[in-house]
Motif scaffolding. Structure first.
Motif, PDB file in Angstrom:
ATOM      1  N   ALA A  79     -14.975   3.227 -13.885  1.00  0.00           N
ATOM      2  CA  ALA A  79     -15.735   1.872 -13.908  1.00  0.00           C
ATOM      3  C   ALA A  79     -14.895   1.099 -14.748  1.00  0.00           C
ATOM      4  O   ALA A  79     -14.669   1.266 -15.918  1.00  0.00           O
ATOM      5  CB  ALA A  79     -17.044   1.986 -14.386  1.00  0.00           C
ATOM      6  N   ASP A  80     -14.767  -0.326 -14.324  1.00  0.00           N
ATOM      7  CA  ASP A  80     -13.972  -1.320 -15.005  1.00  0.00           C
ATOM      8  C   ASP A  80     -14.907  -2.727 -15.237  1.00  0.00           C
ATOM      9  O   ASP A  80     -15.164  -3.223 -14.058  1.00  0.00           O
ATOM     10  CB  ASP A  80     -12.770  -1.601 -14.528  1.00  0.00           C
ATOM     11  N   ASN A  81     -15.516  -2.965 -16.352  1.00  0.00           N
ATOM     12  CA  ASN A  81     -16.704  -3.910 -16.385  1.00  0.00           C
ATOM     13  C   ASN A  81     -15.912  -5.358 -17.357  1.00  0.00           C
ATOM     14  O   ASN A  81     -15.955  -4.809 -18.392  1.00  0.00           O
ATOM     15  CB  ASN A  81     -17.915  -3.285 -16.849  1.00  0.00           C
ATOM     16  N   LEU A  82     -15.812  -6.180 -16.547  1.00  0.00           N
ATOM     17  CA  LEU A  82     -15.632  -7.428 -17.531  1.00  0.00           C
ATOM     18  C   LEU A  82     -16.925  -8.124 -17.640  1.00  0.00           C
ATOM     19  O   LEU A  82     -17.182  -9.004 -18.673  1.00  0.00           O
ATOM     20  CB  LEU A  82     -14.356  -8.421 -16.621  1.00  0.00           C
ATOM     21  N   PHE A  83     -17.677  -7.992 -16.723  1.00  0.00           N
ATOM     22  CA  PHE A  83     -18.897  -8.693 -17.009  1.00  0.00           C
ATOM     23  C   PHE A  83     -20.012  -7.610 -17.457  1.00  0.00           C
ATOM     24  O   PHE A  83     -20.560  -6.741 -16.763  1.00  0.00           O
ATOM     25  CB  PHE A  83     -19.871  -9.204 -15.458  1.00  0.00           C
ATOM     26  N   LYS A  84     -20.410  -7.694 -18.665  1.00  0.00           N
ATOM     27  CA  LYS A  84     -21.138  -6.747 -19.436  1.00  0.00           C
ATOM     28  C   LYS A  84     -21.826  -7.141 -20.554  1.00  0.00           C
ATOM     29  O   LYS A  84     -21.485  -8.285 -21.256  1.00  0.00           O
ATOM     30  CB  LYS A  84     -20.163  -5.570 -19.641  1.00  0.00           C
ATOM     31  N   SER A  85     -22.714  -6.424 -21.139  1.00  0.00           N
ATOM     32  CA  SER A  85     -23.079  -6.480 -22.490  1.00  0.00           C
ATOM     33  C   SER A  85     -21.997  -6.277 -23.451  1.00  0.00           C
ATOM     34  O   SER A  85     -21.144  -5.655 -23.241  1.00  0.00           O
ATOM     35  CB  SER A  85     -24.520  -5.660 -22.777  1.00  0.00           C
ATOM     36  N   VAL A  86     -22.161  -7.117 -24.475  1.00  0.00           N
ATOM     37  CA  VAL A  86     -20.990  -7.023 -25.472  1.00  0.00           C
ATOM     38  C   VAL A  86     -21.230  -5.493 -26.225  1.00  0.00           C
ATOM     39  O   VAL A  86     -20.414  -5.064 -27.021  1.00  0.00           O
ATOM     40  CB  VAL A  86     -21.188  -8.145 -26.614  1.00  0.00           C
ATOM     41  N   PHE A  87     -22.349  -5.132 -25.873  1.00  0.00           N
ATOM     42  CA  PHE A  87     -22.706  -3.740 -26.593  1.00  0.00           C
ATOM     43  C   PHE A  87     -22.209  -2.505 -25.841  1.00  0.00           C
ATOM     44  O   PHE A  87     -22.396  -1.442 -26.336  1.00  0.00           O
ATOM     45  CB  PHE A  87     -24.031  -3.393 -26.986  1.00  0.00           C
ATOM     46  N   HIS A  88     -21.632  -2.754 -24.707  1.00  0.00           N
ATOM     47  CA  HIS A  88     -21.291  -1.666 -23.770  1.00  0.00           C
ATOM     48  C   HIS A  88     -19.599  -1.609 -23.689  1.00  0.00           C
ATOM     49  O   HIS A  88     -19.185  -2.586 -23.963  1.00  0.00           O
ATOM     50  CB  HIS A  88     -21.856  -1.960 -22.462  1.00  0.00           C
ATOM     51  N   PRO A  89     -19.078  -0.394 -23.329  1.00  0.00           N
ATOM     52  CA  PRO A  89     -17.463  -0.501 -23.032  1.00  0.00           C
ATOM     53  C   PRO A  89     -17.064  -1.361 -21.966  1.00  0.00           C
ATOM     54  O   PRO A  89     -17.777  -1.647 -20.968  1.00  0.00           O
ATOM     55  CB  PRO A  89     -17.322   0.885 -23.012  1.00  0.00           C
ATOM     56  N   THR A  90     -15.844  -1.882 -22.292  1.00  0.00           N
ATOM     57  CA  THR A  90     -15.107  -2.352 -21.008  1.00  0.00           C
ATOM     58  C   THR A  90     -14.798  -1.501 -19.891  1.00  0.00           C
ATOM     59  O   THR A  90     -14.913  -1.874 -18.819  1.00  0.00           O
ATOM     60  CB  THR A  90     -13.677  -2.949 -21.587  1.00  0.00           C
ATOM     61  N   SER A  91     -14.661  -0.175 -20.121  1.00  0.00           N
ATOM     62  CA  SER A  91     -14.379   0.437 -18.923  1.00  0.00           C
ATOM     63  C   SER A  91     -14.763   1.963 -19.324  1.00  0.00           C
ATOM     64  O   SER A  91     -14.748   2.357 -20.627  1.00  0.00           O
ATOM     65  CB  SER A  91     -12.664   0.695 -18.500  1.00  0.00           C
ATOM     66  N   GLN A  92     -14.927   2.885 -18.345  1.00  0.00           N
ATOM     67  CA  GLN A  92     -15.281   4.225 -18.566  1.00  0.00           C
ATOM     68  C   GLN A  92     -14.786   5.158 -17.483  1.00  0.00           C
ATOM     69  O   GLN A  92     -14.511   4.623 -16.513  1.00  0.00           O
ATOM     70  CB  GLN A  92     -16.617   4.369 -19.019  1.00  0.00           C
ATOM     71  N   THR A  93     -14.272   6.435 -18.006  1.00  0.00           N
ATOM     72  CA  THR A  93     -14.090   7.369 -16.909  1.00  0.00           C
ATOM     73  C   THR A  93     -14.848   8.724 -17.192  1.00  0.00           C
ATOM     74  O   THR A  93     -14.893   8.901 -18.384  1.00  0.00           O
ATOM     75  CB  THR A  93     -12.338   7.806 -17.155  1.00  0.00           C
ATOM     76  N   GLN A  94     -15.366   9.123 -16.119  1.00  0.00           N
ATOM     77  CA  GLN A  94     -16.299  10.298 -16.324  1.00  0.00           C
ATOM     78  C   GLN A  94     -16.243  11.352 -15.267  1.00  0.00           C
ATOM     79  O   GLN A  94     -15.852  11.029 -14.126  1.00  0.00           O
ATOM     80  CB  GLN A  94     -17.889   9.479 -15.901  1.00  0.00           C
ATOM     81  N   TYR A  95     -15.950  12.570 -15.826  1.00  0.00           N
ATOM     82  CA  TYR A  95     -16.362  13.725 -15.145  1.00  0.00           C
ATOM     83  C   TYR A  95     -17.468  14.423 -15.085  1.00  0.00           C
ATOM     84  O   TYR A  95     -18.209  14.557 -16.176  1.00  0.00           O
ATOM     85  CB  TYR A  95     -15.012  14.600 -15.462  1.00  0.00           C
ATOM     86  N   ASN A  96     -18.050  14.946 -14.048  1.00  0.00           N
ATOM     87  CA  ASN A  96     -19.721  15.503 -14.202  1.00  0.00           C
ATOM     88  C   ASN A  96     -19.534  16.607 -13.083  1.00  0.00           C
ATOM     89  O   ASN A  96     -18.895  16.893 -12.416  1.00  0.00           O
ATOM     90  CB  ASN A  96     -20.462  14.615 -13.908  1.00  0.00           C
ATOM     91  N   LEU A  97     -20.215  17.888 -13.783  1.00  0.00           N
ATOM     92  CA  LEU A  97     -20.710  18.780 -13.195  1.00  0.00           C
ATOM     93  C   LEU A  97     -21.930  19.051 -13.058  1.00  0.00           C
ATOM     94  O   LEU A  97     -22.550  18.943 -14.331  1.00  0.00           O
ATOM     95  CB  LEU A  97     -19.845  20.119 -13.645  1.00  0.00           C
ATOM     96  N   SER A  98     -22.567  19.698 -11.967  1.00  0.00           N
ATOM     97  CA  SER A  98     -24.169  19.849 -12.006  1.00  0.00           C
ATOM     98  C   SER A  98     -24.455  20.732 -11.060  1.00  0.00           C
ATOM     99  O   SER A  98     -23.819  21.196 -10.016  1.00  0.00           O
ATOM    100  CB  SER A  98     -24.992  18.592 -11.748  1.00  0.00           C
ATOM    101  N   SER A  99     -25.619  21.469 -11.266  1.00  0.00           N
ATOM    102  CA  SER A  99     -26.251  22.579 -10.612  1.00  0.00           C
ATOM    103  C   SER A  99     -27.612  22.466 -10.371  1.00  0.00           C
ATOM    104  O   SER A  99     -28.284  22.304 -11.542  1.00  0.00           O
ATOM    105  CB  SER A  99     -25.746  23.872 -10.770  1.00  0.00           C
ATOM    106  N   SER A 100     -28.018  22.573  -9.403  1.00  0.00           N
ATOM    107  CA  SER A 100     -29.754  22.601  -9.345  1.00  0.00           C
ATOM    108  C   SER A 100     -30.357  23.546  -8.354  1.00  0.00           C
ATOM    109  O   SER A 100     -29.403  24.075  -7.233  1.00  0.00           O
ATOM    110  CB  SER A 100     -30.318  21.213  -8.938  1.00  0.00           C
ATOM    111  N   GLY A 101     -31.571  24.207  -8.521  1.00  0.00           N
ATOM    112  CA  GLY A 101     -32.105  25.054  -7.354  1.00  0.00           C
ATOM    113  C   GLY A 101     -33.444  25.041  -7.535  1.00  0.00           C
ATOM    114  O   GLY A 101     -34.273  24.557  -8.430  1.00  0.00           O
ATOM    115  N   TYR A 102     -33.974  25.264  -6.250  1.00  0.00           N
ATOM    116  CA  TYR A 102     -35.541  25.060  -5.931  1.00  0.00           C
ATOM    117  C   TYR A 102     -35.932  26.176  -4.916  1.00  0.00           C
ATOM    118  O   TYR A 102     -35.209  26.704  -4.282  1.00  0.00           O
ATOM    119  CB  TYR A 102     -35.660  23.805  -5.349  1.00  0.00           C
ATOM    120  N   THR A 103     -37.063  26.853  -5.472  1.00  0.00           N
ATOM    121  CA  THR A 103     -37.458  27.947  -4.640  1.00  0.00           C
ATOM    122  C   THR A 103     -39.051  27.896  -4.729  1.00  0.00           C
ATOM    123  O   THR A 103     -39.648  27.303  -5.584  1.00  0.00           O
ATOM    124  CB  THR A 103     -36.878  29.196  -5.055  1.00  0.00           C
TER     125      THR A 103
END
Length: 523
Positions: A79-103
């Motif tokens: 994400a690259d954000n020039l339009f943002k709150s001054v309290f937020h980062p200009t850009s971010q790079t994120q990796y995510n991993l998740s698992s879920s289960g239902y029975t």
């Protein structure tokens, strides 16, 4: 507290992952084989199976349309954000991993999820907090900022039991979230955050009527400790009050220590009623939440730096109509937030071996009222019990006013937002596709601001006012595919790709761009 919670995290991660794997095992070893599920239509299949599944009622998982379900996901976001709150980062790079289960085991329904996200945030400053409420004005930070690295852990579980007589369902939800966030350049804040949430719920069935009640209790604990490698250089710490007003001090110059803490809670109650007709269901939800967060500086003899109070009132009504091969879903949501920020006036009391602070006065220095009215209409065209076209349109009105005292400064922003979301489902022999196109347009109805002497008005006050009041147009395009050609007897691989663009209408150079990709397996 955070250290012990961090140690506990690894144990809970293992337990949750084992539970997820157990759900997969139940599915794999099941005697009766369910129809192979499609990830492209999974959210549709769950959300519109029963209107209870559009609520936060913990007992609602009893209405899941599948007996067993599990997913494993991996994703990437840029994400690259020039339009943002001054309290937020200009850009971010994120990796995510998740698992879920239902029975589903007879009358007992179990669901669990574990998620990990690693995020690099670039050019963030003025804000060294993570989990406190978005509307809390008592944040703290430095003007240097830098690149932050964050590790985020989410652990969530729900269980629901349906009585043998089918006269009631009870449920319980648990949510445990931990984050470690740090900046490796001076000044070096290390932010450790924890949230824990408990939600019990009950649904009672009486012929065509269902009545539900759910409670919420959530705890917050967050600590920021700032250190420096270069002791010869001075850095300023800003403790904000709202609208850019602040107290400034130099890090490392004495008491209290450069340790900021937030502790608080959220309490809530929700009452629901559902009516089921011949070909429709209607669900009404009235809820109330109280949020309290206290900011303080120092580990002993703390200097109190603000109490945040928020009373939120919310009403939601959902009408779900199913007739032949057409589904209509109509929502109305009205919410009001009444926020107060209390500031403490204190003096230091010298002691022989330590220090303390005495409160000699306190006053409300920050007030904010946010009212939102939102409605949406969603219709789905089905063929052979599968979705083929889904179109959703919505409108949201926001009335937001902030005041700070005793200066009597204020800003007020009223805007309206239109949104549209289209999903087209395509089914081929070896592949299924969901193509998504979404657009959002926000424009300002009225705005006004009054300030006089604020040191950071050019850095904080005016940019935040512009961010909340500017008109913008946002587009999102995405595609999700089931890889039927790679599917086996019990699992379905899938992939997704999304991109999003935001343009500020009065300034074409002020825009945002982000994209995400994901892969996973549905069991």
């Amino acid at each position: 507290m955070l250290n012990s919670c961090t140690k506990l995290t690894s144990r809970i991660v293992i337990i949750t992952l084992c539970f997820t794997l157990q759900c997969i095992g139940f599915y794999t070893n099941a005697q009766s084989k369910d129809t192979l599920k499609h990830y492209t239509s999974l959210n549709y299949s769950i959300e519109y199976a029963d209107i209870w599944l559009q609520s936060n009622q913990p007992a609602a998982i009893s209405y899941q349309p599948f007996n067993k379900l599990a997913t494993i996901n991996a994703g990437f976001l840029q994400a690259d954000n020039l339009f943002k709150s001054v309290f937020h980062p200009t850009s971010q790079t994120q990796y995510n991993l998740s698992s879920s289960g239902y029975t589903k085991l007879n009358q007992l329904n179990l669901w669990g999820k574990a998620q990990y996200k690693n995020t690099k945030q670039s050019e963030q400053k003025w804000n060294n907090t993570t989990f406190i409420s978005e509307a809390n004005p008592f944040i703290h930070g430095d003007s240097i900022g830098g690149d932050y690295q964050q590790d985020f852990y989410l652990l969530e579980a729900r269980m629901a039991y349906r009585s043998a007589s089918k006269k009631y369902d009870w449920g319980l939800g648990l949510n445990y979230t931990v984050s470690d966030k740090t900046n490796q350049s001076d000044p070096r804040p290390l932010i450790k955050s924890l949230r824990f949430k408990l939600e019990p719920g009950l649904i009672i069935h009486q012929q065509k009527w269902d009545y539900g009640i759910s409670l919420k209790y959530e705890r917050l604990s967050e600590t920021t400790e700032t250190t420096r490698n270069d002791k010869s250089e001075n850095h300023a710490l800003f403790r904000f009050i709202g609208m850019g007003l602040h107290k400034k001090e130099t890090l490392g110059t004495g008491y209290p220590e450069d340790i900021m803490t937030y502790n608080g809670y959220k309490k809530g109650i929700s009452i629901q009623s559902k009516y089921k007709g011949l070909d429709f269901e209607n669900l009404s939800i009235a809820s109330y939440e109280k949020t309290y967060e206290r900011a303080a500086q120092g580990s002993v003899g703390q200097l109190l730096t603000g109490d945040y109070h928020n009373h939120k009132y919310n009403f939601t009504n959902i009408l779900l109509i199913k007739k032949e091969q057409l589904i209509h879903n109509i929502k109305l949501n009205i919410s009001h937030n009444h926020i107060k920020g209390i500031w403490f006036y204190q003096k230091e009391i010298p002691q022989s071996q330590s220090y303390n602070f005495e409160i000699y006065d306190k006053a409300v220095r920050h007030k904010r009222k946010i009212t939102q009215i939102e409605s949406s209409y969603d219709f789905i065209i089905e063929e052979n019990n599968l979705p083929h076209l889904q179109v959703e349109s919505g409108i949201k009105l926001t009335f937001d006013k902030t005041e700070v005292f005793p200066e009597s400064y204020y800003n007020q922003v009223n805007n309206i937002q239109f949104s549209s979301n289209i999903n087209k489902y395509l089914y081929f022999g070896g592949i299924n596709l969901k193509m998504n196109l979404a657009a959002t347009y926000r424009f300002n109805l009225s705005k006004r601001i009054y300030i006089e002497d604020i040191e950071l008005k050019e850095q904080i006050t005016y940019p935040e006012y512009y961010y909340s009041s500017a008109d913008f147009l946002q587009f999102k395009i995405g595609i999700t595919t089931d890889l039927l050609c790679l599917a086996a007897d019990k699992y379905m691989p899938y992939a997704s790709l999304y991109t999003q663009q935001l343009f500020v209408t009065e300034n074409s150079n002020n825009h945002n761009h982000n994209y995400s990709i994901g892969i996973g397996i549905l069991f």
